[in-house]
Design a protein around this motif. Sequence first.
Motif, PDB file in Angstrom:
ATOM      1  N   LYS A 447      73.444  48.746   9.772  1.00  0.00           N
ATOM      2  CA  LYS A 447      73.198  47.351   9.382  1.00  0.00           C
ATOM      3  C   LYS A 447      74.422  46.768   8.671  1.00  0.00           C
ATOM      4  O   LYS A 447      74.841  45.633   8.946  1.00  0.00           O
ATOM      5  CB  LYS A 447      71.962  47.293   8.470  1.00  0.00           C
ATOM      6  CG  LYS A 447      71.594  45.896   8.032  1.00  0.00           C
ATOM      7  CD  LYS A 447      70.335  45.963   7.172  1.00  0.00           C
ATOM      8  CE  LYS A 447      69.932  44.579   6.688  1.00  0.00           C
ATOM      9  NZ  LYS A 447      68.721  44.643   5.835  1.00  0.00           N
ATOM     10  N   GLN A 448      75.006  47.539   7.758  1.00  0.00           N
ATOM     11  CA  GLN A 448      76.183  47.056   7.025  1.00  0.00           C
ATOM     12  C   GLN A 448      77.386  46.897   7.964  1.00  0.00           C
ATOM     13  O   GLN A 448      78.172  45.938   7.832  1.00  0.00           O
ATOM     14  CB  GLN A 448      76.521  48.011   5.880  1.00  0.00           C
ATOM     15  CG  GLN A 448      75.408  48.211   4.852  1.00  0.00           C
ATOM     16  CD  GLN A 448      74.863  46.904   4.314  1.00  0.00           C
ATOM     17  OE1 GLN A 448      75.626  45.982   3.978  1.00  0.00           O
ATOM     18  NE2 GLN A 448      73.535  46.825   4.246  1.00  0.00           N
ATOM     19  N   ILE A 451      77.078  43.640   9.822  1.00  0.00           N
ATOM     20  CA  ILE A 451      77.422  42.497   8.960  1.00  0.00           C
ATOM     21  C   ILE A 451      78.943  42.374   8.829  1.00  0.00           C
ATOM     22  O   ILE A 451      79.526  41.279   8.940  1.00  0.00           O
ATOM     23  CB  ILE A 451      76.772  42.656   7.571  1.00  0.00           C
ATOM     24  CG1 ILE A 451      75.252  42.547   7.690  1.00  0.00           C
ATOM     25  CG2 ILE A 451      77.308  41.612   6.599  1.00  0.00           C
ATOM     26  CD1 ILE A 451      74.515  42.892   6.413  1.00  0.00           C
ATOM     27  N   LYS A 465      79.041  37.963   0.968  1.00  0.00           N
ATOM     28  CA  LYS A 465      78.247  38.751   1.907  1.00  0.00           C
ATOM     29  C   LYS A 465      79.089  39.870   2.493  1.00  0.00           C
ATOM     30  O   LYS A 465      78.629  41.012   2.661  1.00  0.00           O
ATOM     31  CB  LYS A 465      77.735  37.833   3.011  1.00  0.00           C
ATOM     32  CG  LYS A 465      76.941  38.536   4.112  1.00  0.00           C
ATOM     33  CD  LYS A 465      76.493  37.526   5.145  1.00  0.00           C
ATOM     34  CE  LYS A 465      75.705  38.202   6.256  1.00  0.00           C
ATOM     35  NZ  LYS A 465      75.281  37.239   7.309  1.00  0.00           N
ATOM     36  N   TYR A 466      80.319  39.582   2.821  1.00  0.00           N
ATOM     37  CA  TYR A 466      81.231  40.565   3.416  1.00  0.00           C
ATOM     38  C   TYR A 466      81.596  41.641   2.395  1.00  0.00           C
ATOM     39  O   TYR A 466      81.525  42.846   2.691  1.00  0.00           O
ATOM     40  CB  TYR A 466      82.484  39.874   3.920  1.00  0.00           C
ATOM     41  CG  TYR A 466      83.516  40.832   4.484  1.00  0.00           C
ATOM     42  CD1 TYR A 466      83.377  41.362   5.762  1.00  0.00           C
ATOM     43  CD2 TYR A 466      84.621  41.214   3.722  1.00  0.00           C
ATOM     44  CE1 TYR A 466      84.313  42.260   6.273  1.00  0.00           C
ATOM     45  CE2 TYR A 466      85.560  42.113   4.225  1.00  0.00           C
ATOM     46  CZ  TYR A 466      85.396  42.633   5.494  1.00  0.00           C
ATOM     47  OH  TYR A 466      86.325  43.518   5.992  1.00  0.00           O
ATOM     48  N   ALA A 469      78.751  43.963   1.711  1.00  0.00           N
ATOM     49  CA  ALA A 469      78.498  44.881   2.821  1.00  0.00           C
ATOM     50  C   ALA A 469      79.514  46.015   2.826  1.00  0.00           C
ATOM     51  O   ALA A 469      79.164  47.180   3.081  1.00  0.00           O
ATOM     52  CB  ALA A 469      78.539  44.130   4.146  1.00  0.00           C
ATOM     53  N   ARG A 472      78.561  48.345  -0.038  1.00  0.00           N
ATOM     54  CA  ARG A 472      77.349  49.091   0.276  1.00  0.00           C
ATOM     55  C   ARG A 472      77.620  50.169   1.318  1.00  0.00           C
ATOM     56  O   ARG A 472      77.096  51.286   1.230  1.00  0.00           O
ATOM     57  CB  ARG A 472      76.264  48.132   0.768  1.00  0.00           C
ATOM     58  CG  ARG A 472      74.959  48.788   1.174  1.00  0.00           C
ATOM     59  CD  ARG A 472      74.360  49.568   0.040  1.00  0.00           C
ATOM     60  NE  ARG A 472      73.116  50.213   0.421  1.00  0.00           N
ATOM     61  CZ  ARG A 472      72.666  51.344  -0.086  1.00  0.00           C
ATOM     62  NH1 ARG A 472      73.388  51.983  -1.017  1.00  0.00           N
ATOM     63  NH2 ARG A 472      71.527  51.862   0.312  1.00  0.00           N
TER      64      ARG A 472
END
Length: 616
Positions: A447-448, A451, A465-466, A469, A472
């Motif tokens: 998922k990461q 993204i 957001k980037y 990600a 994470r």
Amino acid sequence: MADVKLTLNLHQPTADPDVAERVADAAKRKKAAEETPAEAVERISAMSLTERERNAVEAVKIALTRETGSPSSAIRLRSGGGQVTKADVVAAGERILADTQRRERADRVAETLRTKPDNFHTLTRDSELPAFVERLREECRRQMREWPDRWAKLGVKSMTANDFEGTGVDTYIDVSIGYSVWLPLLNEGYYIPYGHVDMRGEPGFEFLDDMSAHKSTDSQLTRSKVLAAISPYLSQPAHGKSFHMGSARYDLHVAIKDGYEIHGCVWDSLDAMRMLNEHEESFGLKPLTAKYGRFFGINGPVYTFEDMFGNRSPAPFSIELVGIYAIKDVLYGWKLSEWQYEQMKNAASADGAGKLLDCYAMIDSKLPETDVFLARSGFVVDLEGLAKLESEFEPLLEQAREDVVTSYDIGPKFVRKMDRMLNAGKITDWIEKQRRRLARNKDATEKQRVIIAECEAAGKTSLKKYTNAVARLAELEAEDISPADEEHAPLFVTEFSITNSNHLAYLIYDHLGIRDRTGQFKRGKKRSTAADVMEAYYEEEEALKPLATVAAYEKLLTTYIQPMLGSAGKSSIIEVDGRVHSEFKSGGTATGRYSSSGYSGRPIDILREFETEELK
């Protein structure tokens, strides 16, 4: 447009296992809320239950079947929300059973008082004692005239059945509160109360009501006057007494505490029953009377002490109620003893001569008074000698334990193999959880990455957001998750313990391959490491010699030495008089041999409150 896309994504099915588990939990809670009490009980009844739990669940089942409307307070299964648990149903069932027992006990009390026989006499005034003593004398005179040789084998001229009620069953602490006797030729029984107490209103005695409770205004006799009246007869060896006391020898102990000794105690109906049938399911007076009563004229219900009073002393109960119960006890005791005597007298041996009564008369009839004398005399112990033995045996025990480790090569390889076998279920669960954890990590990582790829393709690498990600993804890739297989499962056992029955069973049955013969000693059991089973193995299996040596030193230390000395964290079994006191049991073993058990009543530490600085 971005808002619309976000809304659609929120409603799409997810493969995230955490979300799936939450959805499943929500469905389970919804189902639990819709479950009826009857359905809940059926679900619980299908579980593994102990006998106590099974009885409680069955009580709830019956109560729910009888309910025509909403469940009553007695069968309310749960006050809050959530799924009904086994504990909820068992607690409700135990409330129902307790209520039922209270109602049944109240009915028995009322019936007992209503049906009191005319030949049952409860004395309530000291002035009645002389007349009672005269009736006792008359019974002895009549037996000597009408049964001149009946009890000759027992060495007595007459016989009556006797019993004491007390504050409890501890032979050294509890005291008598009443005396009962059955006079067979006169066909009458007496109860003489002198120690009942009014406990109404006291914490823990809420169960007492006006019908069953003793009241301070109720008349009873003076202890000293009663003892002065009954002790001359009870201490007379020429006139026999029967009791149903067995190994406890309670009544003889009680008399000594009251300042006299009972002699002529030549019949113990519990010991006599052991001689007649050593395989009885129960040797209690009431079970024996219920089983054999039809042979000696006792029919109808036979209530036990617990049926009438529960698991407590009769002292706070009505004198009239206890009196009826106590007189029935001596009546049952007399009828049983009389029947046993005739059975023994008529029992024929192989040569045609009845020897069973001779055996009882020559040996067993002498045991009650002998056992009580031994118990109260006690034994002097050489504490210094025991201390030396303890110092000698402790290092030998440690060496024997080390020898077990070396003899059986108990090391990391042994422990790992044992752990894999004993904890196979835990390992399977760990592997399944690890698979889910790996799957979650894989899904979250993918998922990461999606993204990050989308942001990089759109040239939006400066967005939060980037950066989130990326961070994470680094965390997920840094997670050190072991493969989901047995090889990488953790050890649930890291060392071998000779005191752990599971470890010992693995060593004996799996590592050494000793054939399991537990069923020969304990029906339906397997892989036992109980002392009696192990002792049999030690005699036959040479491979178990290192374990046998450990067991021998442990038994010497923990059974005989440390309890005497009060060492190794144990309380000393030596009483305040400096002696060890045992209770002796003539039928205490399966083979009929004598056995003894130590006194386990009041801790002697209680006496420290009376110490003064001078005594210290």
